[in-house]
Design a protein around this motif. Structure first.
Motif, PDB file in Angstrom:
ATOM      1  N   LEU A   1       0.842  -1.191   0.000  1.00  0.00           N
ATOM      2  CA  LEU A   1       0.000   0.000   0.000  1.00  0.00           C
ATOM      3  C   LEU A   1       0.880   1.244   0.000  1.00  0.00           C
ATOM      4  O   LEU A   1       1.636   1.487   0.948  1.00  0.00           O
ATOM      5  N   ASP A   2       0.762   2.042  -1.060  1.00  0.00           N
ATOM      6  CA  ASP A   2       1.560   3.264  -1.184  1.00  0.00           C
ATOM      7  C   ASP A   2       0.771   4.433  -0.596  1.00  0.00           C
ATOM      8  O   ASP A   2      -0.159   4.931  -1.225  1.00  0.00           O
ATOM      9  N   GLU A   3       1.130   4.841   0.611  1.00  0.00           N
ATOM     10  CA  GLU A   3       0.471   5.919   1.339  1.00  0.00           C
ATOM     11  C   GLU A   3      -1.056   5.763   1.301  1.00  0.00           C
ATOM     12  O   GLU A   3      -1.771   6.592   0.726  1.00  0.00           O
ATOM     13  N   PRO A   4      -1.583   4.708   1.897  1.00  0.00           N
ATOM     14  CA  PRO A   4      -3.025   4.442   1.829  1.00  0.00           C
ATOM     15  C   PRO A   4      -3.884   5.536   2.438  1.00  0.00           C
ATOM     16  O   PRO A   4      -5.035   5.703   2.055  1.00  0.00           O
ATOM     17  N   ALA A   5      -3.331   6.305   3.387  1.00  0.00           N
ATOM     18  CA  ALA A   5      -4.116   7.341   4.052  1.00  0.00           C
ATOM     19  C   ALA A   5      -3.921   8.728   3.449  1.00  0.00           C
ATOM     20  O   ALA A   5      -4.492   9.704   3.940  1.00  0.00           O
ATOM     21  N   ALA A   6      -3.138   8.834   2.373  1.00  0.00           N
ATOM     22  CA  ALA A   6      -2.856  10.144   1.775  1.00  0.00           C
ATOM     23  C   ALA A   6      -4.139  10.813   1.298  1.00  0.00           C
ATOM     24  O   ALA A   6      -4.970  10.195   0.638  1.00  0.00           O
ATOM     25  N   GLY A   7      -4.314  12.077   1.654  1.00  0.00           N
ATOM     26  CA  GLY A   7      -5.459  12.849   1.196  1.00  0.00           C
ATOM     27  C   GLY A   7      -6.726  12.624   1.976  1.00  0.00           C
ATOM     28  O   GLY A   7      -7.768  13.203   1.641  1.00  0.00           O
ATOM     29  N   LEU A   8      -6.676  11.807   3.029  1.00  0.00           N
ATOM     30  CA  LEU A   8      -7.874  11.517   3.813  1.00  0.00           C
ATOM     31  C   LEU A   8      -7.901  12.350   5.086  1.00  0.00           C
ATOM     32  O   LEU A   8      -6.863  12.607   5.699  1.00  0.00           O
ATOM     33  N   ALA A   9      -9.100  12.744   5.490  1.00  0.00           N
ATOM     34  CA  ALA A   9      -9.264  13.441   6.765  1.00  0.00           C
ATOM     35  C   ALA A   9      -9.077  12.448   7.910  1.00  0.00           C
ATOM     36  O   ALA A   9      -9.138  11.228   7.710  1.00  0.00           O
ATOM     37  N   GLY A  10      -8.867  12.968   9.113  1.00  0.00           N
ATOM     38  CA  GLY A  10      -8.554  12.144  10.266  1.00  0.00           C
ATOM     39  C   GLY A  10      -9.460  10.948  10.486  1.00  0.00           C
ATOM     40  O   GLY A  10      -8.982   9.806  10.567  1.00  0.00           O
TER      41      GLY A  10
END
Length: 256
Positions: free
Chosen positions: A167-176
């Motif tokens: 997973l390449d930065e799976p949380a990128a661009g997501l709010a908390g």
């Protein structure tokens, strides 16, 4: 088990990765972190098959991966996602997953006599339920909010029935809240026996999620251990975690 041995990657005179070694076993969730230019994205791309190696070895369950295409790695059970979600925007959410399942089954195209809508519907719906997308099954992927696109991309990867998930930065661009929910899903996948390796720059997507954290600095493995252990490491604190109050920026531009 994923085994990375003395991985080296040069771009001309730039030593992006310089002798990195680690392992990821079944049921483990491992985060790969580091400051801009540390080499984590390059390491990830070498494992996923985007870059040829300058030196070293990568093996999955004893099978050497170097020289294999991303498609060949997928057939061996190695699937990946991207930092910017990649989905089929012209299709519905359900059709996206149906198409991914058909690809796993070796059916590259759907003939005019076998409509996609009728193919692999039940397993596709099961994947949408697993990733929290069942309510959006008939929605066009183009109109999805970004968090849902990230989940859909994960569903597409899971359609391949991988044993190693990259997973390449799976949380990128997501709010908390979205970030926390998605990362708990990732943790559950590892808990079901899957080997998971992910890059990340949001520390709240690492703490409490990763069983082990690998810290790259200047192309070398500077530290590894639990999040608490690497947080106490003097070099990691001074060179990375001290930046921006504990959150480092994503690796942008050039080779990282």
């Amino acid at each position: 088990m994923l085994q990375v041995r003395q991985l080296v990657k040069h771009f001309g005179g730039l030593r992006a990765v310089d002798g990195v070694s680690f392992e990821v076993g079944p049921g483990q969730c491992v985060a790969l972190i580091g400051p801009n230019g540390a080499g984590k994205s390059t390491t990830f791309a070498c494992i996923a098959g985007q870059y040829p190696l300058t030196g070293g070895d990568i093996a999955w369950n004893g099978q050497a991966l170097q020289g294999l295409s991303p498609q060949a790695r997928l057939r061996l059970g190695v699937a990946r996602t991207f930092q910017v979600a990649q989905v089929f925007e012209a299709l519905t959410v359900l059709q996206n997953v149906q198409l991914a399942i058909q690809a796993r089954l070796g059916q590259r195209a759907v003939s005019a006599f076998r409509r996609l809508d009728s193919q692999s519907r039940e397993p596709a719906l099961a994947l949408l339920e697993q990733t929290g997308l069942q309510a959006l099954a008939e929605q066009d992927a183009l109109s999805l909010p970004y968090g849902a696109k990230k989940r859909l991309e994960l569903a597409l990867a899971l359609a391949a029935r991988p044993r190693l998930l990259l997973l390449d930065e799976p949380a990128a661009g997501l709010a908390g809240p979205e970030r926390a929910e998605l990362m708990q899903l990732v943790k559950r996948l590892a808990g079901q026996g899957m080997a998971v390796l992910y890059t990340e720059h949001n520390m709240d997507a690492v703490a409490g999620v990763a069983d082990r954290v690998l810290v790259l600095i200047e192309g070398r493995l500077a530290a590894q251990g639990s999040f608490d252990e690497i947080s106490r490491d003097a070099v990691v604190r001074s060179r990375y975690l001290g930046q921006a109050g504990g959150e480092a920026g994503s690796e942008g531009g050039g080779h990282a």
